[in-house]
Scaffold this motif. Sequence first.
Motif, PDB file in Angstrom:
ATOM      1  N   VAL A 136     118.269 -89.365  74.783  1.00  0.00           N
ATOM      2  CA  VAL A 136     118.860 -90.672  74.515  1.00  0.00           C
ATOM      3  C   VAL A 136     118.715 -91.469  75.810  1.00  0.00           C
ATOM      4  CG1 VAL A 136     120.948 -91.939  73.896  1.00  0.00           C
ATOM      5  CG2 VAL A 136     120.454 -89.741  72.803  1.00  0.00           C
ATOM      6  N   MET A 137     117.819 -92.462  75.793  1.00  0.00           N
ATOM      7  CA  MET A 137     117.374 -93.140  77.008  1.00  0.00           C
ATOM      8  C   MET A 137     117.817 -94.602  77.056  1.00  0.00           C
ATOM      9  SD  MET A 137     115.101 -92.519  79.689  1.00  0.00           S
ATOM     10  CE  MET A 137     113.764 -91.453  79.088  1.00  0.00           C
ATOM     11  N   ASP A 138     118.553 -94.944  78.100  1.00  0.00           N
ATOM     12  CA  ASP A 138     118.908 -96.339  78.327  1.00  0.00           C
ATOM     13  C   ASP A 138     117.637 -97.113  78.680  1.00  0.00           C
ATOM     14  OD1 ASP A 138     120.255 -98.689  78.815  1.00  0.00           O
ATOM     15  OD2 ASP A 138     120.990 -98.093  80.783  1.00  0.00           O
ATOM     16  N   LEU A 139     117.493 -98.312  78.136  1.00  0.00           N
ATOM     17  CA  LEU A 139     116.287 -99.100  78.392  1.00  0.00           C
ATOM     18  C   LEU A 139     116.304 -99.712  79.786  1.00  0.00           C
ATOM     19  CD1 LEU A 139     113.664-100.292  77.162  1.00  0.00           C
ATOM     20  CD2 LEU A 139     115.034-102.255  76.453  1.00  0.00           C
ATOM     21  N   SER A 140     117.423-100.288  80.182  1.00  0.00           N
ATOM     22  CA  SER A 140     117.500-101.014  81.455  1.00  0.00           C
ATOM     23  C   SER A 140     118.300-100.239  82.486  1.00  0.00           C
ATOM     24  CB  SER A 140     118.152-102.387  81.229  1.00  0.00           C
ATOM     25  OG  SER A 140     117.436-103.131  80.269  1.00  0.00           O
ATOM     26  N   MET A 141     117.601 -99.748  83.509  1.00  0.00           N
ATOM     27  CA  MET A 141     118.253 -99.049  84.615  1.00  0.00           C
ATOM     28  C   MET A 141     117.691 -99.629  85.902  1.00  0.00           C
ATOM     29  SD  MET A 141     118.367 -95.130  83.146  1.00  0.00           S
ATOM     30  CE  MET A 141     116.659 -95.165  82.557  1.00  0.00           C
ATOM     31  N   PRO A 142     118.492-100.379  86.669  1.00  0.00           N
ATOM     32  CA  PRO A 142     117.987-101.103  87.838  1.00  0.00           C
ATOM     33  C   PRO A 142     117.553-100.224  88.998  1.00  0.00           C
ATOM     34  CG  PRO A 142     120.375-101.267  87.717  1.00  0.00           C
ATOM     35  CD  PRO A 142     119.928-100.623  86.445  1.00  0.00           C
ATOM     36  N   HIS A 143     118.051 -99.007  89.064  1.00  0.00           N
ATOM     37  CA  HIS A 143     117.712 -98.121  90.184  1.00  0.00           C
ATOM     38  C   HIS A 143     116.824 -96.982  89.688  1.00  0.00           C
ATOM     39  CE1 HIS A 143     120.721-100.344  92.395  1.00  0.00           C
ATOM     40  NE2 HIS A 143     121.630-100.043  91.485  1.00  0.00           N
ATOM     41  N   GLY A 144     115.710 -96.765  90.380  1.00  0.00           N
ATOM     42  CA  GLY A 144     114.799 -95.711  89.973  1.00  0.00           C
ATOM     43  C   GLY A 144     113.885 -96.187  88.850  1.00  0.00           C
ATOM     44  N   LYS A 145     113.404 -95.256  88.057  1.00  0.00           N
ATOM     45  CA  LYS A 145     112.463 -95.570  86.979  1.00  0.00           C
ATOM     46  C   LYS A 145     113.212 -96.064  85.752  1.00  0.00           C
ATOM     47  CE  LYS A 145     108.990 -92.698  86.591  1.00  0.00           C
ATOM     48  NZ  LYS A 145     107.835 -93.514  87.040  1.00  0.00           N
ATOM     49  N   ASP A 146     112.721 -97.141  85.150  1.00  0.00           N
ATOM     50  CA  ASP A 146     113.383 -97.694  83.971  1.00  0.00           C
ATOM     51  C   ASP A 146     113.055 -96.876  82.723  1.00  0.00           C
ATOM     52  OD1 ASP A 146     111.107 -99.069  82.306  1.00  0.00           O
ATOM     53  OD2 ASP A 146     110.714 -99.639  84.373  1.00  0.00           O
ATOM     54  N   GLY A 147     113.741 -97.190  81.625  1.00  0.00           N
ATOM     55  CA  GLY A 147     113.599 -96.409  80.409  1.00  0.00           C
ATOM     56  C   GLY A 147     112.212 -96.429  79.802  1.00  0.00           C
ATOM     57  N   LEU A 148     111.540 -97.571  79.830  1.00  0.00           N
ATOM     58  CA  LEU A 148     110.199 -97.659  79.258  1.00  0.00           C
ATOM     59  C   LEU A 148     109.195 -96.819  80.054  1.00  0.00           C
ATOM     60  CD1 LEU A 148     109.849-101.434  78.273  1.00  0.00           C
ATOM     61  CD2 LEU A 148     110.027 -99.469  76.747  1.00  0.00           C
ATOM     62  N   SER A 149     109.233 -96.953  81.377  1.00  0.00           N
ATOM     63  CA  SER A 149     108.319 -96.182  82.231  1.00  0.00           C
ATOM     64  C   SER A 149     108.563 -94.684  82.059  1.00  0.00           C
ATOM     65  CB  SER A 149     108.501 -96.563  83.701  1.00  0.00           C
ATOM     66  OG  SER A 149     108.213 -97.920  83.903  1.00  0.00           O
ATOM     67  N   ALA A 150     109.834 -94.290  82.011  1.00  0.00           N
ATOM     68  CA  ALA A 150     110.173 -92.880  81.855  1.00  0.00           C
ATOM     69  C   ALA A 150     109.704 -92.357  80.496  1.00  0.00           C
ATOM     70  CB  ALA A 150     111.681 -92.682  81.999  1.00  0.00           C
ATOM     71  N   THR A 151     109.830 -93.182  79.466  1.00  0.00           N
ATOM     72  CA  THR A 151     109.387 -92.780  78.127  1.00  0.00           C
ATOM     73  C   THR A 151     107.887 -92.540  78.103  1.00  0.00           C
ATOM     74  OG1 THR A 151     111.187 -93.959  77.026  1.00  0.00           O
ATOM     75  CG2 THR A 151     109.231 -93.516  75.716  1.00  0.00           C
ATOM     76  N   ILE A 152     107.127 -93.449  78.698  1.00  0.00           N
ATOM     77  CA  ILE A 152     105.671 -93.304  78.740  1.00  0.00           C
ATOM     78  C   ILE A 152     105.273 -92.005  79.430  1.00  0.00           C
ATOM     79  CG2 ILE A 152     103.547 -94.262  79.723  1.00  0.00           C
ATOM     80  CD1 ILE A 152     104.849 -97.048  79.417  1.00  0.00           C
ATOM     81  N   GLU A 153     105.862 -91.754  80.600  1.00  0.00           N
ATOM     82  CA  GLU A 153     105.501 -90.552  81.370  1.00  0.00           C
ATOM     83  C   GLU A 153     105.958 -89.278  80.673  1.00  0.00           C
ATOM     84  OE1 GLU A 153     106.217 -88.632  85.813  1.00  0.00           O
ATOM     85  OE2 GLU A 153     106.390 -90.799  85.516  1.00  0.00           O
ATOM     86  N   LEU A 154     107.168 -89.305  80.122  1.00  0.00           N
ATOM     87  CA  LEU A 154     107.700 -88.111  79.472  1.00  0.00           C
ATOM     88  C   LEU A 154     106.900 -87.748  78.218  1.00  0.00           C
ATOM     89  CD1 LEU A 154     109.773 -85.884  79.376  1.00  0.00           C
ATOM     90  CD2 LEU A 154     111.383 -87.466  78.301  1.00  0.00           C
ATOM     91  N   LYS A 155     106.468 -88.748  77.461  1.00  0.00           N
ATOM     92  CA  LYS A 155     105.682 -88.477  76.251  1.00  0.00           C
ATOM     93  C   LYS A 155     104.317 -87.900  76.597  1.00  0.00           C
ATOM     94  CE  LYS A 155     106.658 -89.062  72.548  1.00  0.00           C
ATOM     95  NZ  LYS A 155     107.351 -88.166  71.586  1.00  0.00           N
ATOM     96  N   LYS A 156     103.802 -88.223  77.775  1.00  0.00           N
ATOM     97  CA  LYS A 156     102.546 -87.627  78.227  1.00  0.00           C
ATOM     98  C   LYS A 156     102.739 -86.157  78.558  1.00  0.00           C
ATOM     99  CE  LYS A 156     100.507 -91.796  80.285  1.00  0.00           C
ATOM    100  NZ  LYS A 156     100.109 -92.443  81.571  1.00  0.00           N
ATOM    101  N   LYS A 157     103.867 -85.858  79.223  1.00  0.00           N
ATOM    102  CA  LYS A 157     104.122 -84.494  79.660  1.00  0.00           C
ATOM    103  C   LYS A 157     104.682 -83.616  78.545  1.00  0.00           C
ATOM    104  CE  LYS A 157     105.212 -85.936  84.431  1.00  0.00           C
ATOM    105  NZ  LYS A 157     104.140 -85.222  85.134  1.00  0.00           N
TER     106      LYS A 157
END
Length: 217
Positions: A52-73
């Motif tokens: 369950v991923m928050d979309l907007s996170m101002p510190h570190g990697k945001d939800g969209l970027s994390a989703t892209i990378e995680l779906k690759k891995k």
Amino acid sequence: MIKILLCDDHAVVRMGLKMLLNNHPELEVIGEASEGNEAIEKSLELAPDVVVMDLSMPHGKDGLSATIELKKKKPEISILILTMHDDEEYLFKAIQAGASGCLLKSSPHDELISAIRSVASGEAYLHPSATKRLMEEYLNTVKSGDTDHFELLSEREKEVLTLIAKGFSNKEIAEQLYISVKTVETHKSNVMEKLKMKTRPELVQFALKKGLLGYGI
């Protein structure tokens, strides 16, 4: 049992979600993360069924970027995006990023439970505001092979991309946008990841094509 990883930059939100979800016998929160990089690391370590991923996170990697990378891995992990934005643009970005579902933070608790069950079973779940037109637009884009990764960028990332293309250093960009150099570097990394680029010249060429410098090629 559906194993869940919660990713939100607010500890109070995570605590509330954890208490809510653990009250359901078929749901178990097995981990928490406060930003995207931590979500990726813990997903690889704990192997949840649903993130369950928050979309907007101002510190570190945001939800969209994390989703892209995680779906690759870990393509088998289902990701449910939580957002406060009732806007088709954000829903479309979430789907492009590989999310299995998208839900408003203002949604009732029982809708969150239903959404988690749906994505855990391999189904897609979209908030009712995500209209039939949204899905048709996405499917047509995928079929044509014309996915525009530029639309995955946040407004801040577009600002950083434009300044990079104009030749400003990370320090100069930080001064102009009133953010830290580290934050600029994070945004730059996210931009390159979303656009699938590895070098600064590639970013400049892309910015030119998009007309971000006031003229195109």
